[in-house]
Write a protein that holds these residues in place. Structure first.
Motif, PDB file in Angstrom:
ATOM      1  N   GLU A  31       0.932   3.973  -3.219  1.00 45.81           N
ATOM      2  CA  GLU A  31       0.438   5.416  -2.724  1.00 45.81           C
ATOM      3  C   GLU A  31       1.499   6.242  -3.603  1.00 45.81           C
ATOM      4  O   GLU A  31       1.116   7.193  -4.187  1.00 45.81           O
ATOM      5  CB  GLU A  31       0.273   5.647  -1.481  1.00 45.81           C
ATOM      6  CG  GLU A  31      -0.215   7.082  -1.209  1.00 45.81           C
ATOM      7  CD  GLU A  31      -0.454   7.318   0.369  1.00 45.81           C
ATOM      8  OE1 GLU A  31      -0.703   8.244   0.844  1.00 45.81           O
ATOM      9  OE2 GLU A  31      -0.142   6.297   1.125  1.00 45.81           O
ATOM     10  N   GLU A  82       0.966   8.905  -6.636  1.00 49.60           N
ATOM     11  CA  GLU A  82       1.322  10.232  -6.899  1.00 49.60           C
ATOM     12  C   GLU A  82       2.048  10.630  -8.010  1.00 49.60           C
ATOM     13  O   GLU A  82       1.831  11.997  -8.538  1.00 49.60           O
ATOM     14  CB  GLU A  82       2.018  10.445  -5.693  1.00 49.60           C
ATOM     15  CG  GLU A  82       1.201  10.392  -4.239  1.00 49.60           C
ATOM     16  CD  GLU A  82       2.076  10.799  -3.122  1.00 49.60           C
ATOM     17  OE1 GLU A  82       3.035  11.173  -3.257  1.00 49.60           O
ATOM     18  OE2 GLU A  82       1.613  10.802  -1.651  1.00 49.60           O
ATOM     19  N   ASP A 140       0.838  -1.181  -0.014  1.00 50.59           N
ATOM     20  CA  ASP A 140      -0.050  -0.117  -0.002  1.00 50.59           C
ATOM     21  C   ASP A 140       1.027   1.426  -0.078  1.00 50.59           C
ATOM     22  O   ASP A 140       0.454   2.075  -0.717  1.00 50.59           O
ATOM     23  CB  ASP A 140      -0.904   0.155   1.320  1.00 50.59           C
ATOM     24  CG  ASP A 140      -1.927  -1.173   1.074  1.00 50.59           C
ATOM     25  OD1 ASP A 140      -2.308  -1.549  -0.022  1.00 50.59           O
ATOM     26  OD2 ASP A 140      -2.575  -1.475   2.048  1.00 50.59           O
TER      27      ASP A 140
END
Length: 304
Positions: free
Chosen positions: A81, A85, A77
């Motif tokens: 992430e 981005e 995770d």
């Protein structure tokens, strides 16, 4: 051609929806390793050296080794992430430079760019502008979960992305060992070397260069195939129900053979105390209960 990536390239207020395609492919002849004994392909397994057991993909986690046997754990995770981005950002051309300003040591891999839906006009605009100015664009983009520094240029009427290394990825040339310092070179030797270079100078024609080793290797493989010098890997033997049943029966029989003597011995041991007890009782009866003799009555003679 397979699409590797879809995104948008922008310079100024111009946005170009594009697709990314691999421009090169590895033509190396891949050789498998077989077991010499049975000609079966070798299987590579992931094994934990501590637990001494095979590890599946579901049991693997990612970590960064910052020192010997010291790790920082990273979850999927957290990595996802960070990637999202960067992926959400458009590929923006930040500078335009001359191609000859970039040393070839920085170039890594080439990709073709094609316009995505609605991007043909803007694609043609950027291509024309680069051709007439003789410039290339410098941009940043995410390819396969890695941020890449790249240059965008024109190659035979097609936009090409050349991924290039960051400066800290290029090793310091001063660390190369045994490089001689400048030395005096005799003028005659230098002139001869220059003459040789002039004689071998030609226009670059990539079609005349071939991988001689790969060509010879493919010819050798084809000749062996034609002469039937081949082998077929054996299928891995699989246990059948019959085999399993026989193994179970044999194991049961062996177990039964091993338990029977023990059962008899156990039975004998159980009987022994009873037999001894009975024998003792018989002895006690003989000792404690002697036979009683009844006295005979005296016979009296009758008088005549």
């Amino acid at each position: 051609m397979h699409t590797m990536w879809k995104g948008t390239i922008s310079f100024g207020l111009v946005n170009i929806p594009v697709k990314l395609h691999a421009a090169t492919e590895n033509k190396d002849v891949k050789l498998r390793q077989l077991h010499k004994k049975c000609q079966s392909p070798i299987k590579y397994e992931k094994v934990c050296p501590i637990c001494e057991e095979e590890v599946g993909n579901d049991d693997l986690v990612k970590a960064y080794e910052y020192a010997k046997n010291k790790f920082v754990m990273l979850t999927e995770d957290e990595l996802k992430e960070l990637q999202e981005e960067q992926t959400d950002k458009a590929v923006e051309i930040v500078d335009f430079v001359e191609l000859q300003e970039i040393d070839p040591i920085y170039f890594e891999k080439s990709y073709y760019l094609s316009p995505n839906e609605g991007g043909a006009k803007a694609y043609s605009l950027l291509r024309k502008a680069l051709q007439e100015t003789g410039r290339i664009g410098i941009a940043k983009m995410i390819i396969r979960s890695k941020e890449q520094l790249a240059c965008i240029r024109v190659y035979e009427n097609t936009l090409v992305v050349e991924t290039i290394h960051y400066p800290d990825e290029v090793r310091n040339v001063k660390d190369v060992p045994n490089v001689p310092e400048e030395a005096e070179t005799p003028a005659k030797e230098l002139d001869t070397a220059k003459m040789l270079i002039d004689q071998l100078t030609a226009s670059f024609d990539p079609e005349k260069y071939q991988d001689a080793y790969r060509t010879s290797l493919l010819e050798l493989i084809e000749n062996k195939k034609n002469q039937d010098e081949t082998t077929t890997a054996k299928d891995k033997p699989t246990a059948t129900n019959v085999t399993n049943l026989m193994e179970a029966l044999e194991a049961s029989l062996d177990q039964a053979k091993g338990t029977k003597p023990a059962a008899k011995e156990k039975a004998v041991k159980k009987d022994e105390p009873k037999t001894e007890e009975k024998a003792k009782q018989k002895v006690e009866k003989k000792v404690t209960k002697p036979k009683t003799v009844t006295p005979k009555k005296k016979q009296t003679k009758k008088k005549a």
